[in-house]
Structure formats: structure tokens, C-alpha cells
Design a protein around this motif. Sequence first.
Motif, PDB file in Angstrom:
ATOM      1  N   ALA A   1       0.564  -1.684   0.398  1.00 53.28           N
ATOM      2  CA  ALA A   1      -0.229  -0.192   0.230  1.00 53.28           C
ATOM      3  C   ALA A   1       1.256   1.432   0.208  1.00 53.28           C
ATOM      4  N   VAL A   2       1.925   1.351   0.347  1.00 56.17           N
ATOM      5  CA  VAL A   2       2.769   2.392   0.410  1.00 56.17           C
ATOM      6  C   VAL A   2       3.411   2.414  -0.980  1.00 56.17           C
ATOM      7  N   LYS A   3       3.396   1.214  -1.406  1.00 52.89           N
ATOM      8  CA  LYS A   3       4.665   2.220  -2.330  1.00 52.89           C
ATOM      9  C   LYS A   3       3.419   2.042  -3.464  1.00 52.89           C
ATOM     10  N   ALA A   4       2.291   2.526  -3.095  1.00 54.08           N
ATOM     11  CA  ALA A   4       1.279   2.433  -4.453  1.00 54.08           C
ATOM     12  C   ALA A   4       1.044   3.862  -4.594  1.00 54.08           C
ATOM     13  N   ARG A   5       0.930   4.343  -2.962  1.00 54.75           N
ATOM     14  CA  ARG A   5       0.462   5.822  -2.060  1.00 54.75           C
ATOM     15  C   ARG A   5       1.717   6.369  -2.774  1.00 54.75           C
ATOM     16  N   ARG A   6       3.028   5.832  -2.483  1.00 56.23           N
ATOM     17  CA  ARG A   6       3.757   6.880  -3.073  1.00 56.23           C
ATOM     18  C   ARG A   6       3.981   6.627  -4.539  1.00 56.23           C
ATOM     19  N   GLN A   7       4.137   5.919  -5.295  1.00 56.78           N
ATOM     20  CA  GLN A   7       4.462   6.391  -6.912  1.00 56.78           C
ATOM     21  C   GLN A   7       3.100   7.262  -7.130  1.00 56.78           C
ATOM     22  N   ALA A   8       1.846   7.295  -6.252  1.00 53.62           N
ATOM     23  CA  ALA A   8       0.979   7.986  -6.710  1.00 53.62           C
ATOM     24  C   ALA A   8       1.687   9.108  -6.875  1.00 53.62           C
ATOM     25  N   GLU A   9       2.049   9.699  -5.508  1.00 48.24           N
ATOM     26  CA  GLU A   9       3.187  11.336  -4.823  1.00 48.24           C
ATOM     27  C   GLU A   9       3.914  11.499  -5.882  1.00 48.24           C
ATOM     28  N   PHE A  10       5.025  10.022  -6.117  1.00 53.26           N
ATOM     29  CA  PHE A  10       5.869  11.045  -7.197  1.00 53.26           C
ATOM     30  C   PHE A  10       5.277  11.442  -8.564  1.00 53.26           C
ATOM     31  N   GLU A  11       4.052  10.274  -9.103  1.00 53.15           N
ATOM     32  CA  GLU A  11       3.755  11.094 -10.320  1.00 53.15           C
ATOM     33  C   GLU A  11       3.238  12.907 -10.103  1.00 53.15           C
ATOM     34  N   HIS A  12       2.263  13.046  -9.138  1.00 55.39           N
ATOM     35  CA  HIS A  12       1.629  14.406  -8.813  1.00 55.39           C
ATOM     36  C   HIS A  12       2.921  14.924  -9.269  1.00 55.39           C
ATOM     37  N   PHE A  13       4.287  14.934  -7.849  1.00 51.10           N
ATOM     38  CA  PHE A  13       5.205  15.783  -8.608  1.00 51.10           C
ATOM     39  C   PHE A  13       5.775  16.143  -9.929  1.00 51.10           C
ATOM     40  N   GLN A  14       5.744  15.230 -10.135  1.00 46.89           N
ATOM     41  CA  GLN A  14       6.184  14.628 -11.206  1.00 46.89           C
ATOM     42  C   GLN A  14       5.775  15.640 -12.264  1.00 46.89           C
ATOM     43  N   ARG A  15       4.416  15.415 -12.490  1.00 45.87           N
ATOM     44  CA  ARG A  15       4.082  16.570 -13.133  1.00 45.87           C
ATOM     45  C   ARG A  15       3.703  17.865 -13.002  1.00 45.87           C
ATOM     46  N   ARG A  16       4.371  18.064 -12.204  1.00 46.80           N
ATOM     47  CA  ARG A  16       4.120  19.346 -11.710  1.00 46.80           C
ATOM     48  C   ARG A  16       5.556  19.844 -12.119  1.00 46.80           C
ATOM     49  N   GLU A  17       6.523  19.319 -11.867  1.00 45.93           N
ATOM     50  CA  GLU A  17       8.172  20.019 -12.581  1.00 45.93           C
ATOM     51  C   GLU A  17       7.980  19.627 -14.011  1.00 45.93           C
ATOM     52  N   GLY A  18       7.139  19.131 -14.673  1.00 51.07           N
ATOM     53  CA  GLY A  18       7.072  18.538 -16.035  1.00 51.07           C
ATOM     54  C   GLY A  18       7.922  17.454 -16.381  1.00 51.07           C
TER      55      GLY A  18
END
Lengths: 504, 504
Positions: free
Chosen positions: A101-118
Amino acid sequence: MTSCSSRSLWLLKMSVLITGLGIVLFMFRSVPLQTKLSSLSPWYPAPDVQTLKLLPEERLRNLFSYDGIWLFPKNQCKCEDSKWRGGYNFQEGYGQSDLPAVKARRQAEFEHFQRREGLPRPPPLLAPPNLPFGYPVHGVEVMPLHTIPIPGLQFDGPDAPTYKVTLTASLGTLNTLADIPDNVVQGRGQKQLTISTSDRKLLKFILQHVTYTSTVYQHHGVDMVSLESNSSVAKFPVTIRHPVIPKLYDPGPERQLRNLVTIATKTFLRPHKFKIMLQSIREFYPDLTVIVADDSNKPLKIEDDHVEYYTMPFGKGWFAGRNLAISQVTTKYVLWVDDDFLFNSKTKIEVLVDVLEKTELDVVGGSVLGNTFQFKLLLEQGESGDCLHRRWGSFQPLDGFPSCVVTSGVVNFFLAHTEQLRRVGFDPRLQRVAHSEFFIDGLGSLLVGSCPEVIIGHQSQTPLKDLELASLEKSYSTYRANTNAQIQFKLALHYFKNHLQCST
Amino acid sequence: MTSCSSRSLWLLKMSVLITGLGIVLFMFRSVPLQTKLSSLSPWYPAPDVQTLKLLPEERLRNLFSYDGIWLFPKNQCKCEDSKWRGGYNFQEGYGQSDLPAVKARRQAEFEHFQRREGLPRPPPLLAPPNLPFGYPVHGVEVMPLHTIPIPGLQFDGPDAPTYKVTLTASLGTLNTLADIPDNVVQGRGQKQLTISTSDRKLLKFILQHVTYTSTVYQHHGVDMVSLESNSSVAKFPVTIRHPVIPKLYDPGPERQLRNLVTIATKTFLRPHKFKIMLQSIREFYPDLTVIVADDSNKPLKIEDDHVEYYTMPFGKGWFAGRNLAISQVTTKYVLWVDDDFLFNSKTKIEVLVDVLEKTELDVVGGSVLGNTFQFKLLLEQGESGDCLHRRWGSFQPLDGFPSCVVTSGVVNFFLAHTEQLRRVGFDPRLQRVAHSEFFIDGLGSLLVGSCPEVIIGHQSQTPLKDLELASLEKSYSTYRANTNAQIQFKLALHYFKNHLQCST
């Protein structure tokens, strides 16, 4: 870890992939006959016993290692056995059952971060040889909603009765400053601009004055503009970027130190330590502003016109207090000191200021009684998280200051650009002993140096006579130490927050 | 302001300059005969009464204006008469006699800022037509001290008995993964790599596997690598960049709002207002953490397990308090509210969270009793400082949220990404009423949106019965107002800190 053969495979796959990309990105113009022929090699001497092979892994390892760390190709990190090599496998901060579950949340947050950083950035554009176009390699930059002339556009293809050149954008519109009738230039102010003429000179003039207009308000975007004629296509990026507005500090007409530097510290349950340090500060710097954050149970009484004192909820913690202190600074630079340091004649703040003024460093550390605590951090990016290599020492001498060096982390006595320091900040989630965590958070944001000849003292740690103070120190020490839970928490924080996999 | 003719002149100068650059950056290979001929136009019909001229200024103004602001070419700002047009000439924040010294200090600080940001960026690289090379347009990126393969390198020049291709770097070293004797590849691991062979296939293979190694630790740098054969030269940038390490927040297994959002506010001399707001918060959000920064003279008593209360030196000020509050947040998002707001059933924090989760926005504002205070900021960069155009309204609807918009500034009720908000921060130098100052500091850093359907209430401003409170409010108001000195100070701050010249 993967075997040598499969790694070479990886390399080849990569080149193939990239070449493939090139083909996707460009339709090649039909190449001249000579080149066609040359590509079928029978006409030419076969490679003299030269078989086309890559260097063996061992050779590559020797070529591309730094401090024994192979920084090419990626993913050299062996997390499994990092523990016995003095490293950490950060996911051990979590219980096995929670990990999925942690890995799934981490991945989701990482993708949100990447999206915002382009991120991730688009793959490299590959220009094939012998394109008939001139164009800005590396592209051009435009502010949102602004217009720029695109420099360097040329067409130099074979002669023809008429020339047709088409430019296509996706995030903005195209136009030309040339005063030309619409039958020659079609699509002015639209995403596709087409020039049709029999006059090379005219074509050249129009291309020289093509403009790009950003039509969507965004802070960063990349528009791949294509330049096309017959089957030849060149592409170049138009980068849409809003410059970051400066936040400058006025050092004042006399450049007094008090208008350049603020001293910041955090104290907890040992007011006597802080007061001794304050005395030592005043001995050498009578009027520097000192900002103190205190999360003790009862507030301090301080008689000093240049001390700003802030109280926090009890035991809010070490980094929370540090972050509070730097949030209040109103000078270009801030000097961090612990509350049990002791200023002396070698504590020359001016020297550290001079270093930051004359270099690109964001942070420069000194030495606490000879301890500079210099360490290097080297990052390797990986699929499921990055790998962090930590090594003692420094990268290189600091330009212009032969006695100073460039590194990644230093001791808790440093001068920093206030704005840069705030950008990284001290994570208020770290309540107890924490140090390198700050420099890890600063990776890529803070360029750090160290100048050992600027030295600060440390108050004696011999037990105190005064019983009340002694008991304070005792209860302080119970708060200071990292519990096992705290250490687990730190591992988890590196795993989730910093998206790290392991460290060596 | 400059005349029309001189502006068109400016345009031409610019194109000439840029073309000039191109020539500096590249030596053209001798072009094939046909092209040579074509360039002497007598062989071709002269432009049919087509004289080569640019569009008149008026036409350009119509083409490239936004909101009546001509965003091309630069420097449209008329500072002299900005006053009577509702704007400001920021240098009026200083006395005439001080200005020369101020300007010198401002320029020095600006240059230090630019040096650290790696500005100004190098001029665009211009690729001439018909280069015999394939190479990565837009360049490639490498982390400091790392090695990367350079994709897309090709040579496709005319046939020759032997081929000699030379690559030259300046900040790093070059090599190839190809296993080739040193008489074919010279300069492995040095700044200049030379390939000499009679075998096109071998040349191709070596070029396919050329690597670049960064040898200096730096966070950002650009190495212009050149690829050369005979008189043909191609150049492409290798960007040295250290990625910024992520700082992610774990929303927890249940994604509870209290693990995602913290409410932050600042209070001063009106505890009753804050307590009324806190009641209204608890009605709808019983367990959200509320962080309060207070610079009143006597601390508040608050009975609430989820309130974190911080006291500051008396009257430290509005933005200092706001900056303190956000420095303590430990959740991904922070909601800013003023201490005299009133939560109601339309104050749906979840909606704002949803917007930030699904878009690239950094900040999203709501509405205070129907007031969204949306304003746009458009920047024009100038020699002696930038020009800021401020207009009411928004740029465009927000993708995926038709009832929301993208703009530059919003009302004092907004949800923000904590990390992004801290990067900009609230300048503690601003003691009194300040608002748009924050959004100006955020230009280029914060992408701002506004969703009017999320509404918060405002406490009544009718005078209070309770005499003690009434007197508090009275003394509060004396602190709240901006004195003339404060206004001068703000002008000066925009002039120096933000390097702005004037606003319209």
C-alpha cells in the motif's frame, strides 16, 4: 544484479531505442545517390579484421567510476546487501505488510510531483544529417502569452519552380513580420504557417522574420515546432517559461554586517547554554540580530535589543524550530549556530560572507573545533527509487578560495543565502537529532562549500554543578536521542519523501 | 519612447545580430554548386513587384497585443507617465539624492542573483542547412560527475579515402564504448576525441557509442560540444544538471483530510475574532490541525488539541506571522485563512484539494463572500528593471474544472502545496497590509487558480458592544493601516527586491 552481457544488451537496446526515436521524430529526405551507395558497403573495403564490439564491463567500470562508484550505466545500486556495507535499505522503515500500500501511495505522489515539475523531460530530438534547413538548435525561449522572433530559420534545398515551406506549432501560433500578401503566406496567427513562393530571396526574407506567439498561460511548457518541405522535416523546441522574479536584499549604503547577516538558532530545555553563546556573540558582534526559536516549557527572559525570541508548543522539535527561525530572517544571509556553540576570535562571519558573495555557493560551512563534517552525496536515479551514495570529503577546491572546497554537506555551523535556504527548509517532521537529512533535502537546490579556517567553539560538556541545570540537561538528553521508532521514521521518510531506495 | 522607424530598426538589428551569431557559432561547409548558383538570383524571376519590407508598427501592435498590452517587442513600458495611469514608478520609493547609490547596489545584487541562477542564458545556437552530421538537437542532460551515451551522432558527408571526425567538449571528457584500437580513436577520456578511419561502418559504430563524462561538480552548467569534420562544424549543448530531490508527503492509508491539509492563520490584537473562526472551523472540520502565529502583547489561551499556537515578538508583523505559520506545516497542503473569516457549509476544503490533486496548480483560491480578487500579472523584461502589468480577471478556464480559472493572484483564502508555498514564502519585511506582494514574489514559481464556488464567510465588522474588545479593535486598526512611510517602503521593495521598474 544484471550480468555483463545483459548490460551491454541494455546499452545497445538504448542506442537502438534512441535511433528509433530519431526516425519517429524525423522523416528523412531521400538521401543523395552517393550516400545510398556508400551505405551498402561491398563497394568499400570491409573493416580490417575490425569486429564491431563494445568494451567489456570491467573496462567500462574503470573508465566511468568515481570514488569507486560506477556512475554509468544507471542502476548500479545493490539495495539487498546495502546494510552490511554500512548503508540502508530505506523500505525497511515500513512493516512488510504495509509495503504494498505504501508503494502505491508513494508512486502516486511521485507522479503528481513529476507532473508539476514537467518531468520526465521529453526524449532528445535527433537531427539527421543533410537537412536543407537552418534553425535554432536548442530552441528558443518565450514567456507565456509573449511573442518572439524565431532566429536562424533558413531553407537551402535543391532548386525548384516553387518552394513550399510549412511551420507547425501546437501550444502557440506562428506569424511573420514580413509584409507579404496572403497568397504567399497562409495561416498567419494560426498553428500552421505555410509559405509558397518561387522566389528564394522572398522565402529567405519571410523565414528570417517568422514569429512564435504563446497563446496559453503556463509556467513551463515545450512546443516542438516543425519546419517542413517536401519530405524533409526539422524539429526544434520552443520553451515556454516564466522567469522566476528576483528577491534581492539591500545591504544598505555602508554594507554593515548587521544589514547582511542574521544569526539563527534553536534552543530547548537549556537556556544557560544559549545565554553563554549569546554572551560570546556579543563579544564579537554587538549588534547582529539573533533569532531564537524555543520549544521549552517555560519561556526565557532575554535582555538584548537585538534578540528576537519565539516560543513554540512544547517539544515541537529540532527542525520545526530551525524552520521557524529561518522563516523570520530579513537579511540576505543567515548564519546557523547550535545553542551550545561559543564564538571566538576565529569565528569570522565576514570571511564566510565574502565566500558567498564571490562564488555561486548557496551554503558555506565552517568548522566546529576542527570538525568540518564534510560529506559528498551522489545520486543514481532508478525505476523504483533513487540510490544515494554518501562519502566523506569533498569534490574539488572552491574557485578563488583555495582553502575552501565544494561538497554536499557540512557541520551545523554555516552561512546560507536566506532565500535559497528557505526554498529547501528544515522539515518540521524531523523532531530529534537530524542533520544530513537537511542536506539530502537540499540535493539539486543547494550548492554547498566548506571553509575550515572559520572556526567556532563548543561549550564544555562536563556535567554541571548547578542541580537545577543538571536536571534540565538530563531531561534534555532524554529528548535529544533518537529512539528506534525515530530511526524507523527517518528511513521511511527517505523512502517516501525523497523517493530514495537505498544508501551506501 | 522610441519612434516607429527606430523600433523596426531594432527588429532588423536583432535579426542581423542573431544571424551574425549563427555565423560565429558555425563555419559553414562549402555549399554544393547548385545552391551557390541559386543564391545569385538573376537566374530566377525577380520578386514580382515584391519589395522586402516589414509590417508597420500599428499592424504589429494589433497582432501581438494581450489585454491592450503589446507583448512584442520588449520594453513597451512607459514608466514616466505610469502614475496617472494608475500605475507606479517604483523608484519613487527612494529620495532623488539616494537613487544613484541605490541603483548601483541594486545592479550589484541583481548580477549576483543572475550568476547563481545561471542567467542570462547563452544565445540560441543556430544550425545551418545541409550539415553532414546527425546529432541531438536540444542536446542531452547529464548529472554532475556522471557519464551518458550521446545519442544520434552520425556522419554522412561525401565519400573520402579516410574520414576524420573530431568531438570537442570543455566542461567534461569524451570517450566511446566501442572496443577500438587507439590509432583509430585518439583522446579517450579527454576533452577532445578524434576518430580517424577509412571504414564508414566503423566510424558509424564508434559515433553511435560516444560518451560524455561530467568532470566538475556543479548543479547547472552547459557544455557546448562541437562535432567537426573538414570545415563542417555542428554544435550541441550537454546540460549538466542535478535533479531536485522530491519532498513528498504520505497522505496515509485512508487519505484522511487531516493528513492532507493544515489550516494556517495569523492573529494580532483580536483574539475574539480568531476564537469565533476556530469555532466555525470545528463545526465542519473537528480534527484539522490549525496553526496560529500571534504577535499580540499577551498570549492567548486556547483549549483545542489540534491547535498549534506560536507567539512572536510584539507587532513583528503580518507577513512575518504568515511565514512563521507555513514554516510549521507537516502536510502536503496548507489552507490560508484570515483570523476574521467564518467557515460555513460552502467552505469545502475537499473541493480545493481535488483541484490541486488533478491539475498542475500550486495555489488555488476560493471566494470570500463572493469576492475572488482574481488578478493577472504580466511581466515585461527591461534593461534597468522589469515592467509589471496588472489586470483584473483571469487568463483561461482551468482544464478539467470549467468553473475554475487560471490567474496570477487571488483573495486571502487559498489552498497551496506546502513545499511550493514555502519556496516563495511571505516576506517578513512586510509588516502591514500586504497581499499582491506575495503573488508578485510568486511570479514564475506559483501557478495560481481560482474556484469561486468554494466560499468562506467573513465576520461582521459592526462595532463591538464589549468595551475591552472594542478598544482592542481600535488599537488593531491603528496598526493595520499602511502609513505613507509603509507605502514608500513597498515601492522601494518592488524596485530593489523584485528588480521592477514600474507597474501599470
